[in-house]
Design an enzyme around this catalytic site. Structure first.
Site, short mmCIF file in Angstrom:
data_model
loop_
_atom_site.label_atom_id
_atom_site.label_comp_id
_atom_site.label_asym_id
_atom_site.label_seq_id
_atom_site.Cartn_x
_atom_site.Cartn_y
_atom_site.Cartn_z
N HIS A 93 0.61 -1.28 0.03
CA HIS A 93 0.05 0.10 0.07
C HIS A 93 0.79 1.36 0.05
CE1 HIS A 93 -4.10 -1.40 0.45
NE2 HIS A 93 -3.41 -2.59 1.21
N LYS A 278 -7.15 14.04 5.29
CA LYS A 278 -6.38 12.68 5.16
C LYS A 278 -5.25 13.01 6.42
CE LYS A 278 -5.28 13.79 1.02
NZ LYS A 278 -5.72 12.92 0.34
N ARG A 279 -4.63 11.87 6.56
CA ARG A 279 -3.75 11.88 7.79
C ARG A 279 -2.54 12.86 7.22
NH1 ARG A 279 0.84 8.11 6.91
NH2 ARG A 279 0.73 7.08 4.90
N LYS A 284 1.90 13.90 1.51
CA LYS A 284 0.59 14.37 1.18
C LYS A 284 0.48 15.88 0.83
CE LYS A 284 -1.87 10.14 3.08
NZ LYS A 284 -2.09 9.73 2.06
N THR A 386 -7.74 6.64 -1.30
CA THR A 386 -9.32 6.35 -1.58
C THR A 386 -9.87 7.70 -1.13
OG1 THR A 386 -9.27 5.44 0.86
CG2 THR A 386 -9.34 4.10 -1.05
N LYS A 390 -13.83 9.16 -2.88
CA LYS A 390 -14.82 9.50 -2.11
C LYS A 390 -15.37 11.03 -2.26
CE LYS A 390 -13.23 6.75 1.86
NZ LYS A 390 -12.26 6.57 2.79
#
Length: 539
Positions: A93, A278-279, A284, A386, A390
């Site tokens: 992942h 998101k985390r 990111k 993901t 969404k």
């Protein structure tokens, strides 16, 4: 607490105990069920049982199954190893090296000594296999020095290895697991992640779900998301788009009421909702998001942006307990939010909020209300994502890089209906060695003033040193990272320019609503039903 901070020996031991406990308990339950349904011949487990290793956290399951089958069930070692390979599949992942677990053998012996012995035997078999093939490939060994490489253990002990988006699987083949792909190409496949439409549309967005069911004439889309393709014909239907926009406006009001009640934060529902949920992690790039927001603030203040649709930039997410730099980014987001809030000139024009205590129930309300989905990881670092699915499913445009499943979202929904910026993975690879963020900062006055704001007193980190640490991480490097390891400053100008173009497009409400609608209609392949069916069929 699951997955405690592991910066200390006691934290490492606790985490390892948890990983061993869940692996052992699951396998014991699986074997008990197998015997009840299929009898005592455990060499047949692979015919009836599939265990998917979700990254390297459950990698101990491989030697633990071999241990159980040999020590407790009487199988020969080679029989047990072959059985394990029939049972296990390995889903990678992430390509982050720090997430590809490596455990010291001393710790493993302290927590699960018998399983540690099995790891040594499996490693011996692997080394013999490589010698028989005339391969040295020491990087493939499971035990290297005193360290056990769990990704190698997972790859060797599994019958299949898959990535979770097309680009991610290619990166596994070309970089992260290149040696394994060269020796075992037949093991590799891709299964792009998915989300469940029951939760992320039917439950999260009941009014839009009702409109979809009405237009399609049934609610079969809840179990066959590809049905959404049939809604594309309404992309130019003004009446449908009007209802779509009304539903979005209602969802925004509901979110605002929920946020006010839960956190005491007041948000204007009549603004553009620009969302990054998101985390917190450097790759990111929440830092890129807030730095470009800071520059927009400076430009609005000096009057160089003449036309700007009022916007609320919404952040939510959590940082790992010991991730100081990620917590520094949260602090920075909140300080920029306060800077803007204190400025009366910005009232009704620009607002930043960081929503505390983020969880999945909160996320349902946010995705239903979002206009813009921030998916801005450095190209080549996000396995899939993901959250991007969404938000797109609920009718937000993707503002992001060509990374992870963004690529597939843009392929399906059209580049003209999304906002892509920044360097591609190939470009990052080309400039990796020569990249100099300090040179870029000296040449670019916009980057320069945003970076200086971190350390010149414009923004206050409360004496924690967090902002200086962020500045250093981008200019001189910090911990084991090189300067600007995730190319924040490299993509800054492209991000800013694209962001302002997107904002300009939101003035044209029907045109923008059409983009949002087409994103929603194009999400049929991003269903977990499809992903599960692919695992069943391919793995």
């Amino acid at each position: 607490m699951l997955y405690p901070g592991d910066e200390t020996v006691s934290g490492k031991l606790l985490r390892l105990r948890q990983e061993y406990f869940f692996s052992n308990a699951s396998l014991k339950d699986i074997i008990r069920t197998f015997k009840k349904e299929h009898g005592e011949n455990l060499t047949q487990m692979g015919d009836y049982t599939a265990v998917q290793l979700n990254d390297t956290h459950p990698a101990l399951s491989v030697p633990e199954l071999v241990r159980i089958l040999t020590e407790e069930e009487g199988l020969y070692f080679d029989e047990a190893l072959l059985t394990a390979r029939d049972v296990f599949g390995y889903t990678n992942h992430t390509i982050m090296q720090e997430a590809l677990e490596k455990w010291d053998m001393k710790l493993l012996r302290a927590v699960c000594p018998e399983t540690a012995k099995i790891i040594t035997l499996i490693n011996r078999r692997l080394k013999q296999k490589l010698r028989d093939m005339g391969e040295a490939r020491g990087d493939m060994h499971i035990i290297q020095g005193t360290q056990v490489h769990m990704a190698n253990l997972s790859a060797y002990g599994s019958g299949h290895i898959n990535g979770v988006a097309k680009i991610h699987t290619e990166i596994l083949k070309e970089r992260v697991l290149k040696d394994w792909y060269e020796l075992y190409p037949e093991k590799f496949l891709n299964v792009t992640n998915g989300i469940t439409p029951r939760r992320w549309m039917a439950l999260a967005n009941p009014k839009l779900s009702g409109l979809i069911t009405e237009l399609l004439g049934s609610d079969l889309w809840k179990t066959d998301l590809t049905s959404l393709e049939g809604l594309k014909k309404y992309a130019d239907d003004d009446a449908v788009l009007e209802r779509f926009m009304e539903i979005k406006a209602g969802n925004k009001k509901s979110l605002c009421e929920y946020v006010k009640k839960r956190s005491g934060i007041k948000i204007n529902p009549d603004t553009v909702f620009d969302v990054q949920i998101k985390r917190l992690h450097e790759y990111k790039r929440q830092l890129l998001n807030i730095l470009t927001v800071l520059e927009i603030y400076f430009e609005l203040k000096e009057g160089s942006i003449e036309r700007f649709n009022p916007t609320t930039v919404i952040f939510a997410g959590k940082a790992a307990p010991s991730y100081f730099r990620a917590k520094g980014v949260i602090k920075l987001i909140n300080e920029v939010a306060e800077l803007i809030d204190r400025d009366s000139d910005m009232k009704g024009i620009l607002k930043v909020v960081f929503l505390p205590d983020y969880n999945v129930s909160y996320a349902e309300k946010i995705v239903a209300a979002a206009d813009v989905s921030q998916q801005i990881s450095t190209a080549g670092t996000e396995a899939s994502g993901t959250g991007n699915m969404k938000l797109a499913l609920n009718g937000a445009v993707t503002f992001g890089t060509m990374d992870g499943a963004n690529i597939e979202i843009v392929e399906k929904a059209g580049s003209e209906n999304n906002y892509i910026f920044g360097a591609a993975a190939e470009e990052i690879e080309e400039i990796y060695e020569s990249y100099d963020p300090c040179e870029l900062m000296e040449k670019d006055p916009k980057i320069n003033r945003c970076m200086k704001a971190l350390i010149d007193g414009t923004l206050d980190d409360g004496g924690t040193g967090m902002f200086r640490e962020l500045y250093d991480s981008l200019t001189i490097g910090a911990s084991w990272h090189r300067p600007d390891h995730y190319f924040v400053l490299h993509d800054f100008e492209s991000c800013l320019e694209t962001r302002l173009r997107l904002n300009g497009d939101t003035f044209y409400k029907k045109v923008f609503a059409r983009k949002c609608w087409l994103n929603m209609c194009s999400c049929g392949d991003f269903s977990s039903d499809r992903a599960v069916a692919e695992y069943a069929e391919k793995v």
